[in-house]
Design a protein around this motif. Structure first.
Motif, PDB file in Angstrom:
ATOM      1  N   ASP A 215       0.801  -1.227   0.000  1.00 53.67           N
ATOM      2  CA  ASP A 215       0.000   0.000   0.000  1.00 53.67           C
ATOM      3  C   ASP A 215       0.835   1.279   0.000  1.00 53.67           C
ATOM      4  OD1 ASP A 215       0.961  -0.321   2.588  1.00 53.67           O
ATOM      5  OD2 ASP A 215      -0.904   0.335   3.540  1.00 53.67           O
ATOM      6  N   VAL A 216       2.160   1.174  -0.105  1.00 52.35           N
ATOM      7  CA  VAL A 216       3.013   2.367  -0.173  1.00 52.35           C
ATOM      8  C   VAL A 216       3.113   2.810  -1.631  1.00 52.35           C
ATOM      9  CG1 VAL A 216       5.342   3.282   0.169  1.00 52.35           C
ATOM     10  CG2 VAL A 216       4.344   1.750   1.874  1.00 52.35           C
TER      11      VAL A 216
ATOM     12  N   LEU B  49      14.374   5.809  -6.532  1.00 50.93           N
ATOM     13  CA  LEU B  49      12.975   5.420  -6.399  1.00 50.93           C
ATOM     14  C   LEU B  49      12.306   6.532  -5.593  1.00 50.93           C
ATOM     15  CD1 LEU B  49      10.558   3.333  -6.187  1.00 50.93           C
ATOM     16  CD2 LEU B  49      11.652   2.571  -4.084  1.00 50.93           C
ATOM     17  N   PHE B  50      11.179   7.027  -6.055  1.00 54.19           N
ATOM     18  CA  PHE B  50      10.413   7.994  -5.289  1.00 54.19           C
ATOM     19  C   PHE B  50       9.154   7.329  -4.772  1.00 54.19           C
ATOM     20  CE2 PHE B  50      13.063  11.065  -7.425  1.00 54.19           C
ATOM     21  CZ  PHE B  50      13.186  12.087  -6.487  1.00 54.19           C
ATOM     22  N   LEU B  51       8.870   7.569  -3.502  1.00 54.42           N
ATOM     23  CA  LEU B  51       7.643   7.070  -2.898  1.00 54.42           C
ATOM     24  C   LEU B  51       7.010   8.207  -2.129  1.00 54.42           C
ATOM     25  CD1 LEU B  51       8.260   6.290   0.412  1.00 54.42           C
ATOM     26  CD2 LEU B  51       9.727   4.697  -0.792  1.00 54.42           C
ATOM     27  N   ARG B  52       5.795   7.982  -1.664  1.00 54.57           N
ATOM     28  CA  ARG B  52       5.081   9.007  -0.906  1.00 54.57           C
ATOM     29  C   ARG B  52       4.737   8.478   0.481  1.00 54.57           C
ATOM     30  NH1 ARG B  52       3.855  13.454  -3.756  1.00 54.57           N
ATOM     31  NH2 ARG B  52       3.750  13.268  -6.011  1.00 54.57           N
TER      32      ARG B  52
ATOM     33  N   LEU C 189       7.024  13.609  -0.777  1.00 55.11           N
ATOM     34  CA  LEU C 189       7.910  12.772  -1.580  1.00 55.11           C
ATOM     35  C   LEU C 189       9.158  12.382  -0.813  1.00 55.11           C
ATOM     36  CD1 LEU C 189       7.603  14.614  -4.973  1.00 55.11           C
ATOM     37  CD2 LEU C 189       7.047  12.218  -4.559  1.00 55.11           C
ATOM     38  N   ILE C 190       9.532  11.120  -0.963  1.00 52.07           N
ATOM     39  CA  ILE C 190      10.754  10.587  -0.384  1.00 52.07           C
ATOM     40  C   ILE C 190      11.539   9.942  -1.518  1.00 52.07           C
ATOM     41  CG2 ILE C 190      11.749   8.958   1.256  1.00 52.07           C
ATOM     42  CD1 ILE C 190       8.964   9.152   2.714  1.00 52.07           C
TER      43      ILE C 190
END
Length: 143
Positions: A107-108, A124-127, A133-134
């Motif tokens: 779910d990420v 890699l960018f994730l939220r 943004l990370i």
């Protein structure tokens, strides 16, 4: 004038508890401190009438990430794209980006699978749960 030194990277969030759980449980960062601040001096300093805030500081290998939930909260949010003026993100590094990506809960949300840039850096960018943004990166070991 004295030289400045880095202290923290701050992210304002709407739900401190949920966001803190993400950084602690998904990204495995340790909580260094939790505190609240209010009063006239704080409200004047941040330019928000009657402001108070709850803070959490997390440690990420020498970088302190500060999560802050304000009361009163802002009513409008800025655009979230990285190409927008004022856009911000937190950058964290890992030794094996593919293993990190495989370990993420389903779910990420991520922007894409891990990619290798022209510079040789794998990113890699994730939220987080607030949409911040990370960037998780694996750098070329020769740099």
């Amino acid at each position: 004038m004295k030289a400045l030194s880095a202290h923290h990277v701050g992210l304002t969030v709407a739900d401190l508890e949920a966001t803190l759980a993400f950084y602690r449980d998904v990204l495995d960062l340790s909580i260094a401190d939790r505190f609240s601040v209010g009063g006239e001096a704080f409200a004047d300093a941040v330019g928000v009438e009657g402001a108070r805030a709850d803070f959490a500081h997390l440690e990420a290998d020498g970088i302190r990430i500060e999560l802050v939930e304000y009361d009163p909260a802002a009513r409008a949010a800025p655009a979230t794209g990285l190409n927008q003026p004022g856009a911000a993100h937190v950058g964290l590094s890992v030794e094996d980006l593919d293993a990190f990506y495989a370990s993420l809960p389903e779910d990420v949300p991520t922007i894409s699978d891990p990619r290798t840039t022209e510079s040789g850096t794998r990113i890699l960018f994730l939220r987080d749960p607030e949409g911040n943004l990370i960037e998780v990166l694996e750098t070329d070991s020769s740099r």
